[in-house]
Design a protein around this motif. Structure first.
Motif, mmCIF file in Angstrom:
data_model
loop_
_atom_site.group_PDB
_atom_site.id
_atom_site.type_symbol
_atom_site.label_atom_id
_atom_site.label_comp_id
_atom_site.label_asym_id
_atom_site.label_seq_id
_atom_site.Cartn_x
_atom_site.Cartn_y
_atom_site.Cartn_z
ATOM 1 N N ALA A 240 0.852 -1.189 0.000
ATOM 2 C CA ALA A 240 0.000 0.000 0.000
ATOM 3 C C ALA A 240 0.888 1.239 0.000
ATOM 4 O O ALA A 240 1.736 1.410 0.884
ATOM 5 N N HIS A 241 0.684 2.112 -0.970
ATOM 6 C CA HIS A 241 1.504 3.297 -1.142
ATOM 7 C C HIS A 241 1.265 4.305 -0.015
ATOM 8 O O HIS A 241 0.214 4.276 0.638
ATOM 9 N N PRO A 242 2.217 5.220 0.204
ATOM 10 C CA PRO A 242 2.014 6.274 1.212
ATOM 11 C C PRO A 242 0.831 7.171 0.844
ATOM 12 O O PRO A 242 0.370 7.191 -0.294
ATOM 13 N N GLY A 243 0.359 7.927 1.827
ATOM 14 C CA GLY A 243 -0.687 8.898 1.580
ATOM 15 C C GLY A 243 -2.051 8.500 2.098
ATOM 16 O O GLY A 243 -3.030 9.207 1.892
ATOM 17 N N ILE A 244 -2.151 7.358 2.794
ATOM 18 C CA ILE A 244 -3.423 6.923 3.356
ATOM 19 C C ILE A 244 -3.332 6.942 4.875
ATOM 20 O O ILE A 244 -2.261 6.738 5.445
ATOM 21 N N ASP A 245 -4.452 7.199 5.528
ATOM 22 C CA ASP A 245 -4.443 7.271 6.985
ATOM 23 C C ASP A 245 -5.188 6.119 7.643
ATOM 24 O O ASP A 245 -5.344 6.080 8.860
ATOM 25 N N ALA A 246 -5.665 5.157 6.828
ATOM 26 C CA ALA A 246 -6.340 3.983 7.388
ATOM 27 C C ALA A 246 -6.198 2.805 6.435
ATOM 28 O O ALA A 246 -6.189 2.976 5.211
ATOM 29 N N LEU A 247 -6.056 1.619 7.002
ATOM 30 C CA LEU A 247 -6.018 0.378 6.239
ATOM 31 C C LEU A 247 -7.151 -0.526 6.730
ATOM 32 O O LEU A 247 -7.314 -0.715 7.938
ATOM 33 N N THR A 248 -7.912 -1.096 5.788
ATOM 34 C CA THR A 248 -8.970 -2.033 6.139
ATOM 35 C C THR A 248 -8.571 -3.443 5.713
ATOM 36 O O THR A 248 -8.229 -3.679 4.551
ATOM 37 N N LEU A 249 -8.580 -4.360 6.682
ATOM 38 C CA LEU A 249 -8.269 -5.771 6.450
ATOM 39 C C LEU A 249 -9.538 -6.580 6.677
ATOM 40 O O LEU A 249 -10.194 -6.427 7.716
ATOM 41 N N THR A 250 -9.882 -7.445 5.729
ATOM 42 C CA THR A 250 -11.076 -8.275 5.847
ATOM 43 C C THR A 250 -10.715 -9.723 5.592
ATOM 44 O O THR A 250 -10.111 -10.049 4.560
ATOM 45 N N ASN A 251 -11.058 -10.592 6.534
ATOM 46 C CA ASN A 251 -10.867 -12.021 6.351
ATOM 47 C C ASN A 251 -12.038 -12.547 5.538
ATOM 48 O O ASN A 251 -13.174 -12.590 6.008
ATOM 49 N N GLU A 252 -11.762 -12.983 4.311
ATOM 50 C CA GLU A 252 -12.819 -13.417 3.410
ATOM 51 C C GLU A 252 -13.124 -14.907 3.529
ATOM 52 O O GLU A 252 -13.901 -15.437 2.737
ATOM 53 N N SER A 253 -12.541 -15.576 4.504
ATOM 54 C CA SER A 253 -12.717 -17.018 4.625
ATOM 55 C C SER A 253 -13.435 -17.378 5.923
ATOM 56 O O SER A 253 -13.649 -16.536 6.797
ATOM 57 N N ASP A 254 -13.798 -18.654 6.028
ATOM 58 C CA ASP A 254 -14.448 -19.169 7.232
ATOM 59 C C ASP A 254 -13.442 -19.734 8.230
ATOM 60 O O ASP A 254 -13.826 -20.377 9.213
ATOM 61 N N ASP A 255 -12.157 -19.510 7.969
ATOM 62 C CA ASP A 255 -11.094 -19.947 8.865
ATOM 63 C C ASP A 255 -10.329 -18.727 9.383
ATOM 64 O O ASP A 255 -10.405 -17.633 8.812
ATOM 65 N N THR A 256 -9.566 -18.925 10.432
ATOM 66 C CA THR A 256 -8.732 -17.853 10.966
ATOM 67 C C THR A 256 -7.664 -17.467 9.943
ATOM 68 O O THR A 256 -7.081 -18.335 9.274
ATOM 69 N N ALA A 257 -7.420 -16.190 9.809
ATOM 70 C CA ALA A 257 -6.368 -15.692 8.918
ATOM 71 C C ALA A 257 -5.272 -15.045 9.746
ATOM 72 O O ALA A 257 -5.533 -14.423 10.775
ATOM 73 N N ARG A 258 -4.027 -15.193 9.285
ATOM 74 C CA ARG A 258 -2.900 -14.584 9.993
ATOM 75 C C ARG A 258 -2.061 -13.785 9.003
ATOM 76 O O ARG A 258 -1.760 -14.248 7.894
ATOM 77 N N THR A 259 -1.671 -12.586 9.415
ATOM 78 C CA THR A 259 -0.894 -11.689 8.564
ATOM 79 C C THR A 259 0.215 -11.029 9.379
ATOM 80 O O THR A 259 0.177 -11.011 10.611
ATOM 81 N N VAL A 260 1.188 -10.463 8.680
ATOM 82 C CA VAL A 260 2.210 -9.608 9.285
ATOM 83 C C VAL A 260 2.187 -8.285 8.537
ATOM 84 O O VAL A 260 2.336 -8.252 7.307
#
Length: 329
Positions: A240-260
């Protein structure tokens, strides 16, 4: 972790020329990983998303290896002999398993899930990383941070930190560097950085306030996660490029998702990366390699490892050419 490729790329990395973007717009580029074996007849393979042709840095983050879940009874696990570093910090973060760390500062520590180990290479350090006998499944990330010019010869250092767990909107967050979701890591870095593990419950959506001066990278470990309007699968990294003040993360699956989630201000210096060294010129790299091969005091020695040091690969017979991030629009 060492870059154990027999012919590591020699890269000159530099900041991109920034351009105007609509305020608040979140454009996400998808970076895919390449597989890199760590060596040996039962090589453990890592997935490398940084550096690559499409992008060499995200903030000062310059190297990202993602590995596992790895059955150590099949692969033999991790056993990286003494090897050197210059001009960088190493960041170790595990999801499962345990790694024993030793370095020439005299540090003897363990990398465990949910705990950060950060080592500063600066002018020179060497270390080892070995998965312990208690480990059955090894799974995690190994990251490098480039040091800015004024600190690239910093003294050796080692920090260990176990961040508290932050629970918000169906997510579990552990902030190991920088600040996010009201939590601030006390770990010292030399440029503004963000590093956090974010676990999302099935179908959970999370909006995070972020620094608009940062660029961000979201590495998906497991699950299907939408970053803004872009869907990311396992081992993909969304930029994600600079210039944004919020990030939205959505888990699209029926299982737990893990990110870094990684972030930082764009790194405005040209750097040269080769093997385990970061410098500013070919001469810097050649000198570091010679010092390692000649066992100079620059890197010290690791005590307690039952084996030989890793020899440095041969330097490429080529002139270093610039390799930059693409322009930001």
């Amino acid at each position: 972790m060492s870059n154990v490729e027999t012919k590591p790329l020699e890269l000159r990395c530099g900041a991109a020329v920034d351009g105007e973007r609509p305020a608040g717009a979140a454009r996400v580029d998808v970076l895919t990983a390449r597989d890199v074996p760590l060596g040996g007849p039962r090589a453990m393979t890592v997935r490398r998303t940084l550096p690559q042709r499409a992008r060499t840095l995200i903030g000062a983050w310059c190297f990202a290896d993602h590995y596992g879940p790895d059955d150590v009874s099949v692969t033999g696990g991790m056993d990286v002999a003494p090897h050197p570093h210059t001009g960088l910090q190493t960041v170790s973060w595990l999801f499962s398993g345990e790694i024993e760390h030793r370095d020439s500062l005299g540090s003897h520590a363990f990398v465990r899930p949910g705990e950060l180990n950060l080592m500063t290479g600066g002018y020179g350090i060497c270390h080892t990383e070995v998965s312990t006998p208690r480990t059955t499944v090894l799974h995690g990330v190994q990251l490098w941070v480039a040091l800015p010019e004024e600190h690239r010869d910093a003294e050796r250092d080692f920090q260990h930190y176990a961040p508290e767990t932050v629970r918000i909107d169906g997510a579990v967050i552990r902030v190991f560097l920088g600040s996010l979701a009201g939590h601030v890591s006390p770990v010292r870095t030399f440029t503004p950085l963000l590093g956090a593990e974010i676990v999302l419950q099935p179908r959970a959506a999370l909006t995070l306030t972020v620094d608009p001066g940062f660029e961000h990278g979201l590495l998906v470990d497991q699950g299907q996660v939408r970053l803004a309007d872009t869907l990311l699968g396992p081992a993909e990294l969304g930029y994600a490029h600079p210039g944004i003040d919020a990030l939205t993360l959505t888990n699209e699956s029926d299982d737990t998702a893990r990110t870094v989630l990684l972030g930082g201000t764009p790194f405005e210096e040209d750097i040269v990366m080769w093997w385990n060294f970061i410098g500013r010129s070919h001469e810097d790299i050649a000198k570091a390699r010679d010092d390692w091969q000649n066992s100079s005091d620059r890197f010290g020695a690791v005590e307690g490892y039952p084996g030989d040091r890793l020899p440095a690969p041969a330097l490429p017979n080529a002139v270093i050419t610039p390799r930059r991030n693409p322009p930001r629009h």
